[in-house]
Design an enzyme around this catalytic site. Structure first.
Site, short mmCIF file in Angstrom:
data_model
loop_
_atom_site.label_atom_id
_atom_site.label_comp_id
_atom_site.label_asym_id
_atom_site.label_seq_id
_atom_site.Cartn_x
_atom_site.Cartn_y
_atom_site.Cartn_z
CE LYS A 219 -2.14 -0.76 3.94
NZ LYS A 219 -1.47 -1.98 4.43
NE ARG B 128 -3.38 -0.84 10.61
CZ ARG B 128 -2.40 -0.28 9.91
NH1 ARG B 128 -2.51 0.96 9.48
NH2 ARG B 128 -1.30 -0.95 9.65
NE ARG C 233 7.79 -2.49 5.46
CZ ARG C 233 6.51 -2.18 5.66
NH1 ARG C 233 5.71 -2.00 4.64
NH2 ARG C 233 6.04 -2.08 6.87
NE ARG D 159 7.24 -0.12 10.07
CZ ARG D 159 6.05 -0.07 9.48
NH1 ARG D 159 5.90 0.53 8.30
NH2 ARG D 159 4.98 -0.60 10.04
NE ARG E 155 2.81 -4.53 11.27
CZ ARG E 155 3.69 -4.21 10.31
NH1 ARG E 155 4.89 -4.76 10.31
NH2 ARG E 155 3.36 -3.36 9.37
P1 AMP Z 1 1.60 0.94 9.06
O1 AMP Z 1 2.78 1.76 8.76
O2 AMP Z 1 0.36 1.33 8.30
O3 AMP Z 1 1.88 -0.54 8.96
O4 AMP Z 1 1.24 1.22 10.61
C1 AMP Z 1 2.17 0.92 11.62
C2 AMP Z 1 1.46 0.83 12.96
O5 AMP Z 1 0.86 2.09 13.27
C3 AMP Z 1 0.34 -0.18 13.04
O6 AMP Z 1 0.78 -1.50 13.26
C4 AMP Z 1 -0.45 0.39 14.23
O7 AMP Z 1 0.23 0.11 15.45
C5 AMP Z 1 -0.36 1.89 13.99
N1 AMP Z 1 -1.48 2.36 13.14
C6 AMP Z 1 -1.39 2.92 11.91
N2 AMP Z 1 -2.61 3.24 11.44
C7 AMP Z 1 -3.49 2.86 12.40
C8 AMP Z 1 -4.91 2.90 12.50
N3 AMP Z 1 -5.67 3.39 11.52
N4 AMP Z 1 -5.47 2.43 13.65
C9 AMP Z 1 -4.73 1.94 14.65
N5 AMP Z 1 -3.39 1.86 14.62
C10 AMP Z 1 -2.77 2.31 13.50
#
Ligand code: AMP
Length: 221
Positions: free
Chosen positions: A13, A88, A127, A160, A171
């Protein structure tokens, strides 16, 4: 146009949203990047979210919904955006729907990127991310490099903590339990465009652009 890019962690994404941002000049909102930037800047939001992110857990809905409410009112987003990482949960989807109504955002396109779990784990463990521009690379591409190939920042490429295998599995589980139901929620309201994320990155981009052109004729690339 309000583009919601949906799919499992690691499905691509962020990569696609960043390419679309460059090619179509549509602002990209990544909630993950926002939270990571907030942590780097030691804001209360960043400090609160950090531990949850490291554990692969979701940040509470009320915090994320307030953040989105604030962001989407900004002038920069009134002509459209690509939303990556939100909603989410079904509560977030309900809040977003309400917010879109309030703000008169009524050109929503939902893209659902799909790939198998093994491929996702492989991609995530491989990654690397730049902490300066948030760009994403494969480990092979940046192995041994000291500067980011995208922004040129020095010493900013890192893995990360939540891209380590045990956190990734968690996740994905949370995605299946809390995030996938959002697809059914949105399906009842919006047309969903399904995309095979196993294809090479540039093919996926072309497919998305074709979809967007079909939805809105004045998109030029
Ligand atoms: P991402 O970079 O999109 O994989 O997000 C990394 C982390 O940020 C996720 O695993 C969550 O801990 C937090 N996070 C990002 N977006 C959301 C969301 N919409 N709701 C809850 N937690 C979020």
């Amino acid at each position: 146009m309000q583009i919601i890019i949906f799919g499992s962690p690691g499905v691509g994404k962020g990569t696609q949203a960043k390419i679309l941002n460059n090619r179509l000049a549509i602002p990209h909102i990544s909630t993950g990047d926002l939270l990571r930037d907030a942590y780097r800047n030691k804001t209360p939001l960043g400090l609160k979210a950090h531990e949850l992110i490291e554990r692969g857990e979701l940040v509470p809905d009320n915090i994320m919904i307030d953040l989105m409410r604030e962001m989407l009112r900004e002038k920069a987003y009134q002509n459209g955006f690509i939303l990556d990482g939100f909603p989410r949960t079904v509560s977030q989807a309900e809040a977003l729907e309400k917010l879109f109504k309030e703000l008169n955002f009524n050109h929503t396109v939902v893209l659902m990127m799909q790939a198998e779990e093994d491929e996702i784990v492989k991609r995530l463990t491989n990654r690397r991310t730049c902490s300066s521009c948030n760009n994403i690379f494969t480990h092979d591409k940046v192995k041994g490099l000291d500067t980011c190939p995208n922004c040129g920042a020095k010493g900013t490429l890192y893995q990360r903590n939540d891209d380590k295998e045990e956190v990734i599995r968690k996740r994905i589980k949370i995605y299946e339990e809390s995030t996938l139901p959002v697809l059914n929620y949105m399906r009842a309201k919006e047309k969903i465009y399904f995309i095979n994320a196993l294809n090479p990155v540039d093919e996926v981009t072309e497919e998305i652009i074709k979809i967007l052109q079909g939805v809105k004729e004045d998109i030029t690339v």
